[in-house]
Design a protein around this motif. Structure first.
Motif, PDB file in Angstrom:
ATOM      1  N   GLY A   1      49.722 -42.121  26.633  1.00 53.69           N
ATOM      2  CA  GLY A   1      50.156 -41.522  27.893  1.00 53.69           C
ATOM      3  C   GLY A   1      51.319 -40.578  27.705  1.00 53.69           C
ATOM      4  N   LEU A   2      52.284 -40.967  26.831  1.00 48.63           N
ATOM      5  CA  LEU A   2      53.421 -40.092  26.576  1.00 48.63           C
ATOM      6  C   LEU A   2      52.998 -38.816  25.887  1.00 48.63           C
ATOM      7  N   LEU A   3      52.107 -38.920  24.922  1.00 49.71           N
ATOM      8  CA  LEU A   3      51.630 -37.728  24.211  1.00 49.71           C
ATOM      9  C   LEU A   3      50.854 -36.829  25.151  1.00 49.71           C
ATOM     10  N   GLY A   4      50.088 -37.412  26.054  1.00 49.47           N
ATOM     11  CA  GLY A   4      49.328 -36.598  26.991  1.00 49.47           C
ATOM     12  C   GLY A   4      50.223 -35.801  27.907  1.00 49.47           C
ATOM     13  N   MET A   5      51.410 -36.330  28.230  1.00 54.55           N
ATOM     14  CA  MET A   5      52.329 -35.613  29.098  1.00 54.55           C
ATOM     15  C   MET A   5      52.916 -34.415  28.393  1.00 54.55           C
ATOM     16  N   CYS A   6      52.940 -34.401  27.055  1.00 53.92           N
ATOM     17  CA  CYS A   6      53.569 -33.323  26.301  1.00 53.92           C
ATOM     18  C   CYS A   6      52.581 -32.303  25.787  1.00 53.92           C
ATOM     19  N   SER A   7      51.314 -32.446  26.045  1.00 52.96           N
ATOM     20  CA  SER A   7      50.326 -31.538  25.483  1.00 52.96           C
ATOM     21  C   SER A   7      49.690 -30.714  26.580  1.00 52.96           C
ATOM     22  N   PHE A   8      49.062 -29.575  26.171  1.00 53.06           N
ATOM     23  CA  PHE A   8      48.345 -28.748  27.118  1.00 53.06           C
ATOM     24  C   PHE A   8      47.169 -28.129  26.410  1.00 53.06           C
ATOM     25  N   THR A   9      46.211 -27.688  27.176  1.00 53.21           N
ATOM     26  CA  THR A   9      45.017 -27.049  26.648  1.00 53.21           C
ATOM     27  C   THR A   9      44.863 -25.690  27.293  1.00 53.21           C
ATOM     28  N   ALA A  10      44.703 -24.672  26.448  1.00 52.82           N
ATOM     29  CA  ALA A  10      44.515 -23.334  26.996  1.00 52.82           C
ATOM     30  C   ALA A  10      43.163 -23.245  27.694  1.00 52.82           C
ATOM     31  N   SER A  11      43.144 -22.540  28.797  1.00 46.50           N
ATOM     32  CA  SER A  11      41.904 -22.406  29.553  1.00 46.50           C
ATOM     33  C   SER A  11      41.058 -21.287  29.003  1.00 46.50           C
ATOM     34  N   GLY A  12      39.780 -21.426  29.090  1.00 48.40           N
ATOM     35  CA  GLY A  12      38.854 -20.381  28.690  1.00 48.40           C
ATOM     36  C   GLY A  12      37.790 -20.247  29.747  1.00 48.40           C
ATOM     37  N   PRO A  13      36.751 -19.460  29.476  1.00 50.53           N
ATOM     38  CA  PRO A  13      35.688 -19.295  30.463  1.00 50.53           C
ATOM     39  C   PRO A  13      35.073 -20.627  30.850  1.00 50.53           C
ATOM     40  N   GLY A  14      35.034 -20.915  32.135  1.00 53.19           N
ATOM     41  CA  GLY A  14      34.408 -22.142  32.603  1.00 53.19           C
ATOM     42  C   GLY A  14      35.272 -23.371  32.448  1.00 53.19           C
ATOM     43  N   LYS A  15      36.575 -23.229  32.057  1.00 55.88           N
ATOM     44  CA  LYS A  15      37.438 -24.384  31.842  1.00 55.88           C
ATOM     45  C   LYS A  15      38.641 -24.364  32.770  1.00 55.88           C
ATOM     46  N   GLY A  16      38.500 -23.772  33.932  1.00 58.00           N
ATOM     47  CA  GLY A  16      39.595 -23.741  34.873  1.00 58.00           C
ATOM     48  C   GLY A  16      40.317 -22.415  34.841  1.00 58.00           C
ATOM     49  N   PRO A  17      41.349 -22.261  35.673  1.00 57.48           N
ATOM     50  CA  PRO A  17      42.063 -20.989  35.764  1.00 57.48           C
ATOM     51  C   PRO A  17      42.806 -20.666  34.474  1.00 57.48           C
ATOM     52  N   ALA A  18      42.890 -19.360  34.177  1.00 59.07           N
ATOM     53  CA  ALA A  18      43.602 -18.929  32.972  1.00 59.07           C
ATOM     54  C   ALA A  18      45.105 -19.051  33.187  1.00 59.07           C
ATOM     55  N   PRO A  19      45.873 -19.280  32.137  1.00 58.58           N
ATOM     56  CA  PRO A  19      47.332 -19.334  32.277  1.00 58.58           C
ATOM     57  C   PRO A  19      47.869 -18.012  32.806  1.00 58.58           C
ATOM     58  N   ASP A  20      48.940 -18.090  33.569  1.00 63.82           N
ATOM     59  CA  ASP A  20      49.575 -16.890  34.117  1.00 63.82           C
ATOM     60  C   ASP A  20      50.535 -16.333  33.081  1.00 63.82           C
ATOM     61  N   TYR A  21      50.287 -15.105  32.591  1.00 66.44           N
ATOM     62  CA  TYR A  21      51.124 -14.502  31.551  1.00 66.44           C
ATOM     63  C   TYR A  21      51.518 -13.100  32.006  1.00 66.44           C
ATOM     64  N   ASP A  22      52.817 -12.831  32.046  1.00 65.76           N
ATOM     65  CA  ASP A  22      53.339 -11.547  32.508  1.00 65.76           C
ATOM     66  C   ASP A  22      53.345 -10.572  31.339  1.00 65.76           C
ATOM     67  N   ALA A  23      52.234  -9.852  31.151  1.00 67.75           N
ATOM     68  CA  ALA A  23      52.112  -8.948  30.014  1.00 67.75           C
ATOM     69  C   ALA A  23      53.128  -7.808  30.054  1.00 67.75           C
ATOM     70  N   PRO A  24      53.341  -7.109  31.190  1.00 70.04           N
ATOM     71  CA  PRO A  24      54.332  -6.021  31.188  1.00 70.04           C
ATOM     72  C   PRO A  24      55.722  -6.470  30.763  1.00 70.04           C
ATOM     73  N   ALA A  25      56.174  -7.608  31.278  1.00 71.27           N
ATOM     74  CA  ALA A  25      57.501  -8.100  30.903  1.00 71.27           C
ATOM     75  C   ALA A  25      57.550  -8.492  29.430  1.00 71.27           C
TER      76      ALA A  25
END
Length: 223
Positions: free
Chosen positions: A51-75
């Motif tokens: 449970g502790l490890l799950g709180m510290c991890s993340f999975t990048a989203s891809g097609p069909g896996k939920g919304p894409a991460p929000d990344y401010d490319a211009p900045a």
């Protein structure tokens, strides 16, 4: 004189041993309850740790896996221009394109110094995009030489042709069918040249869209 009778000693009680202690249970005879109680604390610790490890991890989203991460490319690209001191462009992409990641890295021996003619370290800035089709494509901008930049993106590709995009020749590198192609071009501007590389799972039309949007953008000011 009358003799008093002497007290007789109390009879000794026989030394009777208590009931024998139960013998330790043979490990082969332990039942499921014994195993449960011995393994229970270990299982609980594993659940808590997971449970502790799950709180510290993340999975990048891809097609069909939920919304894409929000990344401010211009900045992010403005910050890269200031940090790396190389020409960086922000492509003005059509609606439906979304930036979702970015990174910087160095390329040892990535360029030839124009004065000493010796290999020196190069730098690069990469931003990843999701095209309207949902396919990923990345844009890398660098001061590296063409071959060194391509090798840093994909090491097992060779030049196979050229794509003309608005009068700019993009060299196409390809490998086997499992590898994604790499398009690269050298763009010149008022602050100097930059080597550009595009790669990803997107199709040719999406490569061309990203190439055109990049080459028509002006380099950002680097303070």
């Amino acid at each position: 004189m009358t003799t008093q009778p002497q007290p007789q000693p109390a009879p000794r009680r026989p030394n009777v041993a208590g009931p024998p202690a139960p013998a330790a249970k043979n490990r082969l005879l332990q039942d499921g309850r014994d195993m449960f109680w011995s393994m229970g604390p270990l299982v609980l610790a594993c659940v808590v740790l997971a449970g502790l490890l799950g709180m510290c991890s993340f999975t990048a989203s891809g097609p069909g896996k939920g919304p894409a991460p929000d990344y401010d490319a211009p900045a992010a690209l403005q910050a890269d221009a200031e940090a790396l001191k190389i020409p960086i462009r922000v492509p003005a992409l059509p609606d439906g394109w979304q930036s979702n990641s970015g990174s910087r890295k160095g390329i040892d021996g990535g360029r030839t110094d124009p004065v000493s003619r010796q290999p020196v370290r190069a730098v690069s800035s990469t931003v990843g995009y999701l095209a309207p089709s949902g396919m990923y494509v990345s844009l890398t901008q660098s001061n590296a030489d063409e071959d060194k930049l391509v090798q840093s993106v994909s090491s097992d590709v060779i030049p196979t042709g050229v794509q003309d995009v608005g009068g700019i020749s993009w060299v196409v590198y390809e490998g086997d069918e499992e590898q994604e192609p790499v398009w690269t071009a050298r763009l010149r501007g008022p602050t100097g040249p930059a080597q550009i590389a595009i790669t990803g799972a997107a199709g040719t039309d999406e490569y061309r869209t990203l190439a055109a949007a990049t080459q028509t953008a002006s380099p950002l000011p680097a303070s």
